[in-house]
Design an enzyme around this catalytic site. Structure first.
Site, short mmCIF file in Angstrom:
data_model
loop_
_atom_site.label_atom_id
_atom_site.label_comp_id
_atom_site.label_asym_id
_atom_site.label_seq_id
_atom_site.Cartn_x
_atom_site.Cartn_y
_atom_site.Cartn_z
N ASN A 162 -0.36 10.49 5.83
CA ASN A 162 -1.60 10.04 6.46
C ASN A 162 -2.70 11.08 6.45
O ASN A 162 -3.88 10.75 6.61
CB ASN A 162 -1.31 9.59 7.90
CG ASN A 162 -0.67 8.22 7.90
OD1 ASN A 162 -1.33 7.21 7.72
ND2 ASN A 162 0.64 8.17 8.08
N THR A 218 0.86 -1.19 0.00
CA THR A 218 0.00 0.00 0.00
C THR A 218 0.89 1.24 0.00
O THR A 218 1.38 1.65 -1.04
CB THR A 218 -0.98 -0.01 1.19
OG1 THR A 218 -0.25 -0.24 2.40
CG2 THR A 218 -2.04 -1.09 1.02
N LYS A 266 4.21 -6.81 3.76
CA LYS A 266 3.91 -5.41 3.53
C LYS A 266 3.60 -4.78 4.87
O LYS A 266 3.13 -5.42 5.80
CB LYS A 266 2.76 -5.21 2.55
CG LYS A 266 1.40 -5.69 3.01
CD LYS A 266 0.58 -4.77 3.90
CE LYS A 266 0.51 -3.37 3.37
NZ LYS A 266 -0.32 -2.52 4.32
N THR A 313 -0.63 -2.74 10.48
CA THR A 313 -1.14 -2.94 9.11
C THR A 313 -0.05 -3.64 8.40
O THR A 313 0.80 -3.05 7.80
CB THR A 313 -1.49 -1.71 8.31
OG1 THR A 313 -2.53 -1.08 8.98
CG2 THR A 313 -2.09 -2.05 6.97
N GLU A 342 6.10 4.85 7.44
CA GLU A 342 5.69 5.96 6.57
C GLU A 342 6.49 7.22 6.89
O GLU A 342 6.47 7.72 8.02
CB GLU A 342 4.19 6.21 6.73
CG GLU A 342 3.38 5.11 6.08
CD GLU A 342 1.89 5.20 6.38
OE1 GLU A 342 1.13 4.58 5.63
OE2 GLU A 342 1.51 5.86 7.35
N SER A 344 -7.25 10.10 -0.29
CA SER A 344 -7.27 10.84 -1.55
C SER A 344 -6.04 10.57 -2.39
O SER A 344 -6.02 10.90 -3.55
CB SER A 344 -7.38 12.34 -1.29
OG SER A 344 -6.35 12.78 -0.45
#
Length: 408
Positions: free
Chosen positions: A403, A158, A184, A195, A281, A408
C-alpha cells in the site's frame, strides 16, 4: 416437488457462466499496463437483479449508474466491469464516462442501456482512460467456456493474488438450480461493503424484490463479516442476476424449497467473503472469530468483527504470539454487553481464559496452532443466545509495502 433434507452441493468444476444462459469475456484493453482490465458478463434474457453497495458517503460514478438499474429497472441483462481505475472522485466527467461505458455495452449487445450495470475498481481520483475502453468493448468475445469465465475473473482483479470463484447446485421443484460467483478484493476491506466487487449468477426463477431481501440478509452474515484493514471503499458492489432459465416455479419465502435456494446463495457469498479475507494484502493466514452467548446475534457479530479487525490481534497472529490479552481487550471495547467474569476464550482447541480467569497453556502447542494457514478464535460470553462469525487476516510487513507503493 419438495426436496426436504437435500444437501447443497459444491461444484469445483463450475464457474460464473455455468448457470444456464450466461456468457462472459475478459481482456487487456490498456487501462492497466499488462494484465486483463475489461470484462463483460451477459445473460441471454433480462434477469431479476439484486444489489448491495458501499456505505461510504463518497461513492464512485459507476455505483450511481448501477443503482439506477437495480432500483429503477429491477432487471439486468449485462454487467461491464473494468479494473485499474475506480472512476471515483472524478466529478461530472466520471459520471459521463460511467454512462458511456453503459452505452458502449448496450450498443455491442443490442440491448437497452437501462439493463446494463457498470462496475469499476482501482485507483481513486484519476479520470478514466476511455479510448482503451471504447476499443476494448469491440474486442470482447463472449462465450460460456471455462476459458472465458477465467478471463472475466482475472480482468476484475487489482492487488489480488488469486481469483475467487465458487459454485453450488441445489434442487428446486425437482430441477437442478446452479448459483455461481466470482469476486475481487484484497485491500481496503472493511465492508459495510469493502474494495470488493462480487458478481453472482443463477438460473433460478425468482422476483427481484425477493432476491434483494435474501441478498441483504445474507450480506450481513458474510460480506459484512469480513475485514482486512478497516478501510471502506468507494466502489463496493455485489450483484446477483437470476435469469429463471432453470424453469422452477417462482421462489418466495413460502416456497417449499426456499431454504435450498437461500442456503446455497449464502454458501456462495460466504465462500467469496472468506476468499477475500484469506487474500488480504500481504496476508499469510485466514482468521475466523466465533462468538457465542452474546445478548443478540447482532452483538455477537459486532464483537467478532471487532476482534478480527484489531491490528494488535492481527499482528499477534502473524507473529504466532498467543497474546489473549489483545483478544479480551477487543471484546471489551467492542461496545457490546459483556461481563468480564463470564468471558472464556480459545485459540484453536486451546483454552486460554475461562470465566475471566487465565488458564495455563503450552506455548509450544499454541505456536503450532498459530502457524496454521487458518486460525480460529472462539469467545464465549454467557450473556444470552447470540451467535456470530467474522473473518479477517493477519497484518504483515507486506501489507505496508503493497500500500505504500499502490499508485506507482
Amino acid at each position: 416437488m419438495t426436496t426436504v433434507g437435500y444437501e447443497l452441493k459444491r461444484l469445483s468444476s463450475k464457474n460464473i457462466v455455468s448457470p444456464k444462459g450466461f456468457k462472459a469475456a475478459g481482456i487487456h484493453c490498456g487501462i492497466k499496463h499488462k494484465k486483463k482490465d475489461l470484462a463483460l458478463l451477459v445473460s441471454e434474457v433480462p434477469a431479476s437483479v439484486a444489489g448491495v453497495f458501499t456505505t461510504n458517503a463518497i461513492q464512485a460514478a459507476p455505483l450511481n449508474v448501477t443503482k439506477e438499474v437495480v432500483y429503477n429497472s429491477k432487471k439486468m441483462q449485462a454487467i461491464i466491469v473494468n479494473s485499474g481505475n475506480a472512476n471515483a472522485c472524478t466529478g461530472k466527467q466520471g459520471i459521463a464516462d460511467a454512462y458511456e461505458m453503459q452505452q458502449l455495452a448496450a450498443k455491442k449487445l443490442d440491448i437497452e442501456p437501462f439493463l446494463i450495470g457498470v462496475a469499476s475498481t482501482g485507483v481513486i481520483g484519476e479520470v478514466m482512460k476511455m479510448d482503451p475502453v471504447r476499443t476494448g468493448v469491440e474486442k470482447l468475445e463472449l462465450s460460456n467456456s471455462l476459458e472465458n469465465a477465467i478471463d472475466f475473473s482475472q480482468a476484475i482483479l487489482t492487488t489480488d493474488t488469486v481469483m475467487k470463484n465458487t459454485a453450488y447446485s441445489t434442487i428446486i421443484d425437482g430441477k437442478e438450480v446452479l448459483i455461481a460467483g466470482t469476486a475481487k478484493g484484497s485491500g481496503m476491506i472493511e465492508p459495510n461493503m469493502a474494495t470488493m466487487l462480487g458478481f453472482i449468477t443463477t438460473d433460478a426463477n425468482i422476483e427481484s424484490h425477493v432476491l434483494q431481501q435474501a441478498l441483504s440478509e445474507i450480506t450481513d452474515l458474510t460480506f459484512n463479516a469480513i475485514t482486512v484493514d478497516g478501510d471502506t471503499s468507494t466502489n463496493d458492489t455485489v450483484l446477483v442476476m437470476a435469469n429463471g432459465l432453470a424453469g422452477n416455479d417462482s421462489l418466495t419465502t413460502l416456497h417449499p424449497d426456499w431454504s435450498n435456494f437461500y442456503n446455497v446463495l449464502k454458501a456462495v457469498c460466504e465462500d467469496l467473503a472468506k476468499s477475500i479475507a484469506r487474500d488480504g494484502e500481504g496476508a499469510t493466514k485466514l482468521i475466523e472469530v466465533e462468538v457465542e452467548g452474546a445478548v443478540s446475534d447482532g452483538e455477537a457479530r459486532k464483537i467478532a468483527k471487532t476482534v478480527v479487525g484489531s491490528p494488535l490481534v492481527k499482528t499477534a497472529v502473524f507473529g504466532c504470539d498467543a497474546n489473549w490479552g489483545r483478544i479480551i481487550a477487543a471484546v471489551g471495547y467492542s461496545g457490546a454487553t459483556v461481563d468480564p467474569n463470564k468471558i472464556s476464550i480459545k485459540i484453536g482447541n486451546a483454552l486460554m481464559v475461562e470465566h475471566g480467569e487465565p488458564v495455563p497453556f503450552s506455548e509450544e502447542e499454541l505456536i503450532q496452532i498459530l502457524k496454521a494457514n487458518e486460525v480460529k478464535i472462539s469467545v464465549s460470553l454467557e450473556q444470552g443466545n447470540g451467535y456470530g462469525l467474522a473473518w479477517g487476516c493477519d497484518l504483515t510487513y507486506d501489507y505496508v509495502q503493497i500500500n505504500a507503493s499502490y499508485r506507482s
